[in-house]
Motif scaffolding. Sequence first.
Motif, PDB file in Angstrom:
ATOM      1  N   SER A 141       0.807  -1.223   0.000  1.00 52.08           N
ATOM      2  CA  SER A 141       0.000   0.000   0.000  1.00 52.08           C
ATOM      3  C   SER A 141       0.839   1.271   0.000  1.00 52.08           C
ATOM      4  CB  SER A 141      -0.920   0.024   1.233  1.00 52.08           C
ATOM      5  OG  SER A 141      -1.795  -1.078   1.222  1.00 52.08           O
ATOM      6  N   LEU A 142       2.132   1.145   0.207  1.00 47.80           N
ATOM      7  CA  LEU A 142       3.004   2.314   0.250  1.00 47.80           C
ATOM      8  C   LEU A 142       3.556   2.625  -1.133  1.00 47.80           C
ATOM      9  CD1 LEU A 142       5.011   1.670   3.555  1.00 47.80           C
ATOM     10  CD2 LEU A 142       3.079   3.215   3.203  1.00 47.80           C
ATOM     11  N   LEU A 143       3.593   3.891  -1.461  1.00 48.22           N
ATOM     12  CA  LEU A 143       4.130   4.333  -2.743  1.00 48.22           C
ATOM     13  C   LEU A 143       5.642   4.178  -2.741  1.00 48.22           C
ATOM     14  CD1 LEU A 143       3.472   5.609  -5.484  1.00 48.22           C
ATOM     15  CD2 LEU A 143       3.727   7.851  -4.397  1.00 48.22           C
ATOM     16  N   SER A 144       6.178   3.514  -3.753  1.00 48.34           N
ATOM     17  CA  SER A 144       7.617   3.279  -3.835  1.00 48.34           C
ATOM     18  C   SER A 144       8.054   3.261  -5.301  1.00 48.34           C
ATOM     19  CB  SER A 144       7.985   1.945  -3.180  1.00 48.34           C
ATOM     20  OG  SER A 144       7.400   0.859  -3.886  1.00 48.34           O
ATOM     21  N   LYS A 145       9.356   3.289  -5.501  1.00 50.97           N
ATOM     22  CA  LYS A 145       9.890   3.232  -6.856  1.00 50.97           C
ATOM     23  C   LYS A 145       9.538   1.904  -7.520  1.00 50.97           C
ATOM     24  CE  LYS A 145      14.294   2.590  -7.351  1.00 50.97           C
ATOM     25  NZ  LYS A 145      15.768   2.808  -7.328  1.00 50.97           N
ATOM     26  N   ASN A 146       9.584   0.827  -6.760  1.00 50.65           N
ATOM     27  CA  ASN A 146       9.243  -0.484  -7.322  1.00 50.65           C
ATOM     28  C   ASN A 146       7.780  -0.541  -7.748  1.00 50.65           C
ATOM     29  OD1 ASN A 146      11.811  -1.527  -6.969  1.00 50.65           O
ATOM     30  ND2 ASN A 146      11.380  -2.289  -4.915  1.00 50.65           N
ATOM     31  N   TYR A 147       6.905   0.079  -6.967  1.00 49.73           N
ATOM     32  CA  TYR A 147       5.487   0.106  -7.330  1.00 49.73           C
ATOM     33  C   TYR A 147       5.276   0.870  -8.633  1.00 49.73           C
ATOM     34  CZ  TYR A 147       0.572   1.512  -7.220  1.00 49.73           C
ATOM     35  OH  TYR A 147      -0.742   1.760  -7.556  1.00 49.73           O
ATOM     36  N   VAL A 148       5.921   2.025  -8.767  1.00 48.25           N
ATOM     37  CA  VAL A 148       5.788   2.829  -9.988  1.00 48.25           C
ATOM     38  C   VAL A 148       6.298   2.043 -11.196  1.00 48.25           C
ATOM     39  CG1 VAL A 148       6.608   4.898 -11.172  1.00 48.25           C
ATOM     40  CG2 VAL A 148       5.887   5.031  -8.779  1.00 48.25           C
ATOM     41  N   MET A 149       7.430   1.355 -11.029  1.00 49.92           N
ATOM     42  CA  MET A 149       7.976   0.549 -12.129  1.00 49.92           C
ATOM     43  C   MET A 149       7.025  -0.585 -12.487  1.00 49.92           C
ATOM     44  SD  MET A 149      11.982   0.403 -10.986  1.00 49.92           S
ATOM     45  CE  MET A 149      12.411  -0.752 -12.281  1.00 49.92           C
ATOM     46  N   LEU A 150       6.425  -1.211 -11.484  1.00 48.20           N
ATOM     47  CA  LEU A 150       5.491  -2.308 -11.749  1.00 48.20           C
ATOM     48  C   LEU A 150       4.260  -1.811 -12.490  1.00 48.20           C
ATOM     49  CD1 LEU A 150       4.971  -5.308 -11.313  1.00 48.20           C
ATOM     50  CD2 LEU A 150       3.886  -4.747  -9.132  1.00 48.20           C
ATOM     51  N   VAL A 151       3.762  -0.639 -12.120  1.00 50.03           N
ATOM     52  CA  VAL A 151       2.623  -0.051 -12.827  1.00 50.03           C
ATOM     53  C   VAL A 151       3.001   0.230 -14.286  1.00 50.03           C
ATOM     54  CG1 VAL A 151       1.128   1.980 -13.000  1.00 50.03           C
ATOM     55  CG2 VAL A 151       1.541   0.924 -10.773  1.00 50.03           C
ATOM     56  N   LEU A 152       4.187   0.786 -14.503  1.00 53.59           N
ATOM     57  CA  LEU A 152       4.642   1.076 -15.867  1.00 53.59           C
ATOM     58  C   LEU A 152       4.701  -0.204 -16.701  1.00 53.59           C
ATOM     59  CD1 LEU A 152       7.516   3.656 -15.252  1.00 53.59           C
ATOM     60  CD2 LEU A 152       5.408   4.068 -16.522  1.00 53.59           C
ATOM     61  N   PHE A 153       5.353  -1.226 -16.167  1.00 61.14           N
ATOM     62  CA  PHE A 153       5.519  -2.471 -16.921  1.00 61.14           C
ATOM     63  C   PHE A 153       4.176  -3.154 -17.168  1.00 61.14           C
ATOM     64  CE2 PHE A 153       9.938  -2.771 -14.814  1.00 61.14           C
ATOM     65  CZ  PHE A 153      10.461  -1.911 -15.767  1.00 61.14           C
ATOM     66  N   ALA A 154       3.333  -3.218 -16.127  1.00 67.48           N
ATOM     67  CA  ALA A 154       2.027  -3.866 -16.288  1.00 67.48           C
ATOM     68  C   ALA A 154       1.168  -3.108 -17.290  1.00 67.48           C
ATOM     69  CB  ALA A 154       1.317  -3.957 -14.940  1.00 67.48           C
ATOM     70  N   SER A 155       1.247  -1.780 -17.275  1.00 67.93           N
ATOM     71  CA  SER A 155       0.466  -0.971 -18.214  1.00 67.93           C
ATOM     72  C   SER A 155       0.930  -1.210 -19.648  1.00 67.93           C
ATOM     73  CB  SER A 155       0.587   0.513 -17.866  1.00 67.93           C
ATOM     74  OG  SER A 155       0.112   0.767 -16.567  1.00 67.93           O
ATOM     75  N   LEU A 156       2.238  -1.250 -19.850  1.00 69.81           N
ATOM     76  CA  LEU A 156       2.767  -1.489 -21.201  1.00 69.81           C
ATOM     77  C   LEU A 156       2.386  -2.875 -21.703  1.00 69.81           C
ATOM     78  CD1 LEU A 156       6.317   0.122 -20.849  1.00 69.81           C
ATOM     79  CD2 LEU A 156       4.375   0.995 -22.160  1.00 69.81           C
ATOM     80  N   VAL A 157       2.449  -3.868 -20.806  1.00 69.29           N
ATOM     81  CA  VAL A 157       2.035  -5.226 -21.193  1.00 69.29           C
ATOM     82  C   VAL A 157       0.558  -5.229 -21.569  1.00 69.29           C
ATOM     83  CG1 VAL A 157       1.669  -7.578 -20.347  1.00 69.29           C
ATOM     84  CG2 VAL A 157       3.810  -6.400 -19.850  1.00 69.29           C
ATOM     85  N   GLY A 158      -0.270  -4.562 -20.754  1.00 69.81           N
ATOM     86  CA  GLY A 158      -1.696  -4.513 -21.039  1.00 69.81           C
ATOM     87  C   GLY A 158      -2.016  -3.774 -22.332  1.00 69.81           C
ATOM     88  N   ILE A 159      -1.319  -2.686 -22.593  1.00 69.14           N
ATOM     89  CA  ILE A 159      -1.539  -1.925 -23.831  1.00 69.14           C
ATOM     90  C   ILE A 159      -1.220  -2.783 -25.046  1.00 69.14           C
ATOM     91  CG2 ILE A 159      -0.635  -0.005 -25.212  1.00 69.14           C
ATOM     92  CD1 ILE A 159      -0.320   1.537 -22.553  1.00 69.14           C
ATOM     93  N   ILE A 160      -0.083  -3.459 -24.988  1.00 66.68           N
ATOM     94  CA  ILE A 160       0.305  -4.332 -26.111  1.00 66.68           C
ATOM     95  C   ILE A 160      -0.717  -5.450 -26.298  1.00 66.68           C
ATOM     96  CG2 ILE A 160       2.049  -5.984 -26.908  1.00 66.68           C
ATOM     97  CD1 ILE A 160       4.139  -4.233 -25.458  1.00 66.68           C
ATOM     98  N   GLY A 161      -1.138  -6.058 -25.179  1.00 67.37           N
ATOM     99  CA  GLY A 161      -2.095  -7.159 -25.276  1.00 67.37           C
ATOM    100  C   GLY A 161      -3.424  -6.728 -25.858  1.00 67.37           C
ATOM    101  N   LEU A 162      -3.924  -5.570 -25.441  1.00 68.48           N
ATOM    102  CA  LEU A 162      -5.210  -5.099 -25.957  1.00 68.48           C
ATOM    103  C   LEU A 162      -5.108  -4.675 -27.415  1.00 68.48           C
ATOM    104  CD1 LEU A 162      -6.560  -3.088 -22.895  1.00 68.48           C
ATOM    105  CD2 LEU A 162      -7.584  -5.131 -23.890  1.00 68.48           C
ATOM    106  N   LEU A 163      -4.045  -3.999 -27.785  1.00 71.52           N
ATOM    107  CA  LEU A 163      -3.893  -3.573 -29.184  1.00 71.52           C
ATOM    108  C   LEU A 163      -3.709  -4.764 -30.114  1.00 71.52           C
ATOM    109  CD1 LEU A 163      -1.616  -0.391 -28.844  1.00 71.52           C
ATOM    110  CD2 LEU A 163      -4.073  -0.493 -29.320  1.00 71.52           C
ATOM    111  N   ARG A 164      -3.072  -5.813 -29.616  1.00 69.17           N
ATOM    112  CA  ARG A 164      -2.869  -7.015 -30.441  1.00 69.17           C
ATOM    113  C   ARG A 164      -4.023  -8.003 -30.300  1.00 69.17           C
ATOM    114  NH1 ARG A 164       3.180  -9.183 -29.571  1.00 69.17           N
ATOM    115  NH2 ARG A 164       2.257 -10.848 -30.824  1.00 69.17           N
TER     116      ARG A 164
END
Length: 341
Positions: A124-147
């Motif tokens: 629940s705490l905001l951290s650099k690892n959390y931000v990186m995980l959001v970035l990576f998960a978002s990019l994976v999701g964007i690619i998956g939905l577009l494809r």
Amino acid sequence: MALRVIEIVTPRSDKDEVRKSLEEHQPDAGYVFWATPLDDGEFLSFRVVLDVAETGNVLDELEELFAWTSKYRIVVYPAEATLPRLDKLAKEEEKAHAVFPEENKGGSGSISREELYDDVLDTSLLSKNYVMLVLFASLVGIIGLLRDNVAIIIGAMVLAPLLGPNVGLALATTLGDARLTREAFKTLAVGVGLCFALSVGAGLLLGVPEANHELAIRSVTAYSDIVLAMVSGAAGIITVTLGVPTSLVGVMVALSLLPPLIACGLFLGAGFLAQAGGAGLLFAVNIICLNLAGVGTFLAQGIRPLSWWDKERAKKATLRAALAWTALLAVLVGLMILRTR
């Protein structure tokens, strides 16, 4: 059965008081314990081996026993096994044949409140690892939905960075913890904002392909989605309270938070406002149902503050939050009805 070890570091002068308290509660909780002197000779270490379902009750008793100062320390950690085994079956049989069964004190098989709080706080705490995980998960999701690729979208679901702060928000509501509420809400807002911004940018740059099934199904919200979100949210909370992280993967897939949010951003960036509204509605329904189910399940699991004044404060906070989430859900159901007409 899952086991825990409670280690109590206490001054040698308090040995008799701690031992007496542990012996008094030993028949009910069915644990074993022993004391070991530490190197400095001034302190003792009491180790208690018990079933995970009894951990919360025993910790509550210890917290009421001790006047908390720096000379006391309690540590809880998992145990793989103990020999001789704790005879749980005999204990259950004894309870079943009792003439006057004891009142259930909340031994629901869940981990202790302190363990649960620490586990939830980590996500629940905001951290650099959390931000990186959001970035990576978002990019994976964007690619998956577009494809239009289900397997890639499931990969984004399993990463599930938004699940942690939502569980933290539900626990904070249940305990009336304002600090955890602020931290969880801040972490959730940053994750949602970052994912949405990336998705809108991808929609502006790449547009959305025609005849895309995965995008299309996330632009429509059905009443079954409300039921699914409620059931998946409750199952997720039970999984967290049982301390079984492997079971959480299925919940992450069933309760998809990122894909509808990404779909909303993609549609908005590409200029499809109606579809963006539909995907945003689905995302909002999932968030609200997860928190409603989370608060209800935490309460059903007996997760409450220890002191009576904290209980009263938490009761009021929980009631206000439950009414707010219910009102928001009613508004969203109204919007669903309008969209179908």
